[in-house]
Structures are given as structure tokens and as C-alpha cells.
Design a protein around this motif. Sequence first.
Motif, PDB file in Angstrom:
ATOM      1  N   VAL A  58     -52.253 -47.687 -36.203  1.00  0.00           N
ATOM      2  CA  VAL A  58     -51.617 -46.841 -35.196  1.00  0.00           C
ATOM      3  C   VAL A  58     -52.731 -46.158 -34.425  1.00  0.00           C
ATOM      4  O   VAL A  58     -53.610 -45.536 -35.011  1.00  0.00           O
ATOM      5  N   TYR A 155     -48.648 -49.328 -31.933  1.00  0.00           N
ATOM      6  CA  TYR A 155     -48.788 -50.124 -33.160  1.00  0.00           C
ATOM      7  C   TYR A 155     -49.587 -51.372 -32.794  1.00  0.00           C
ATOM      8  O   TYR A 155     -49.232 -52.072 -31.842  1.00  0.00           O
ATOM      9  N   ALA A 213     -45.232 -47.167 -29.722  1.00  0.00           N
ATOM     10  CA  ALA A 213     -44.551 -46.392 -30.773  1.00  0.00           C
ATOM     11  C   ALA A 213     -43.609 -45.365 -30.151  1.00  0.00           C
ATOM     12  O   ALA A 213     -43.911 -44.768 -29.126  1.00  0.00           O
ATOM     13  N   PRO A 217     -45.283 -41.903 -35.363  1.00  0.00           N
ATOM     14  CA  PRO A 217     -45.590 -43.205 -35.954  1.00  0.00           C
ATOM     15  C   PRO A 217     -45.542 -43.178 -37.483  1.00  0.00           C
ATOM     16  O   PRO A 217     -45.849 -42.160 -38.103  1.00  0.00           O
TER      17      PRO A 217
END
Length: 232
Positions: A58, A155, A213, A217
Motif C-alpha cells: 500500500v 494497492y 484504495a 487501506p
Amino acid sequence: MHGTQHSATMIYLSGLVGFLLVLTAEGRVGNSSQLQFCSETEQCLLFDLICETDQYEVRHYDSVRWVSTNETSYFMEIAAMRAFRRLYEYITGANENGKKIQMTAPVVVKMSDKKFWEMGVYTTSFLLPAEHQMNPPKPTNDKVYIHDMPDMKMYVRSYGGWMTSLSDKNKANSLSSALDSVGAKYKKGFHYAVGYNSPMTMFNRHNEVWFVAEDEPICTSSSEELEFSPFS
Ligand SMILES: *[C@@H]1O[C@H](CO)[C@@H](O)[C@H](O)[C@H]1NC(C)=O
Ligand SMILES: *[C@@H]1O[C@H](CO)[C@@H](O)[C@H](O)[C@H]1NC(C)=O
């Protein structure tokens, strides 16, 4: 790697970087020496790593400005090739002042979900270098436009080799399955195919798949204990 000390360091570093950026107002386009897999251009898009699992990373990206063009085709390969040529013309002088603009990385292609037999609209973007983030030269081709991407959490899954419709689709499918299995929320209907190398480069190629995202996240995987992100 996931200890609280690491997280505290991350918060400290991202705070510091944020502070420096306010001072320099250059967005997060920076020296490629800061990013190991971004080695073919002087400047690269930088980010903060928020967390990672064995399935994905992330990342946080600050708002940055791109030069973009749309192309409609059945195949990403054809659309991207035409788009690349148009954007290359822009950076080599097809702009209001005939300015030469240095190449940066990555090159990003927005991939909207479509069936194999349908035409798709592909948006290909070059990242504007730091010195042109604020006042990019106006494109002379009306198919080329300047585009701001907002501050986003992404992501990310990385892979080697060549980026093709097939490799991108496989990676995007497996990343979205991994995200679904941990209940991660992300924007549906499109993803980004992201490349860091020139087509001439044979080895150590680096590509990525990005999903945007939504919400906070999630960074857990089946093999990990549930842990709460200090970034929420
Ligand atoms: C980027 O960083 C390297 C190593 O730290 C340095 O030698 C180089 O001058 C920097 N380039 C720019 C454009 O700042
Ligand atoms: C380019 O394509 C995107 C979809 O990827 C669309 O949202 C946008 O409106 C298009 N822009 C132009 C200038 O055609």
C-alpha cells in the motif's frame, strides 16, 4: 519489518518528506536514486510505503501533474504505442514554447475493464518532471492534455518481464482476488498498468498493477495477525 518502531519511523519520515515538499512545492517527483527499480530516468514518481503484505504494497502518492492522451483500440499494445508516440512528440517539442522536456518514469496506462472483443479507451500518461509540475508547457496537439491526479493511496503489485495485455490482466486479476479475500475496498471498473522501462531494456524490467484504495487501506494477509494501521 512491521514492528511499531518501523511504523513510528515511517510516520516520522513521511512527516518530514511532507514538510520538505511544502517548502519546495515540487510534488513528489524526485531523484531516481531514491527508488531502486526506477533506474532509466533522472526523475521518478516517489511515494510513501504505508504497509505491505506478501501479496501487495500500500503506497501513498501525493497529487501530481501528468501529460496524457486517450486512444481507443481493441488492444492496449496498439493504443499505448500510438499514445506513446504522441506524448513523446510533446516532450520533444510539440508544445507552445518548443521546449524539450526530460523523460520520467513511470509511464501509466489507465485500463478500463472491458470484454476481450470490445473496444477500450486507454489513457496513457507521462509524469511531468519537477521543473514543469507547476507550469507545464501547453501541448500543441489537441489530443494531448495536462491532467492532475489527486492525492491517492494505491494497492500495488509488482512484476518483471514485459507488460502486455495478458500479463497485466493476470496480475490485475490476482491482485483484485487478494484484495477481495481480505475485504479491502478499492475503486472498481479500472486499474493502472505501470511501466518503468524502455522497450529496449532486456533485463530487470519492473512493472506494476495499481488499484486505487478506498477507505483506510487494509494490510493483512491470511498468514498475518490482524493489526491496526497507525495511519487510520
Ligand atoms: C540524484 O542523486 C544522485 C546521488 O545522490 C546525485 O549524484 C545526482 O546529482 C542527483 N541528481 C539530481 C538531478 O539532483
Ligand atoms: C480520456 O479518457 C478517460 C477515461 O480513461 C475519460 O474519463 C476522459 O474524459 C477522457 N478525456 C478526454 C480529453 O478525452
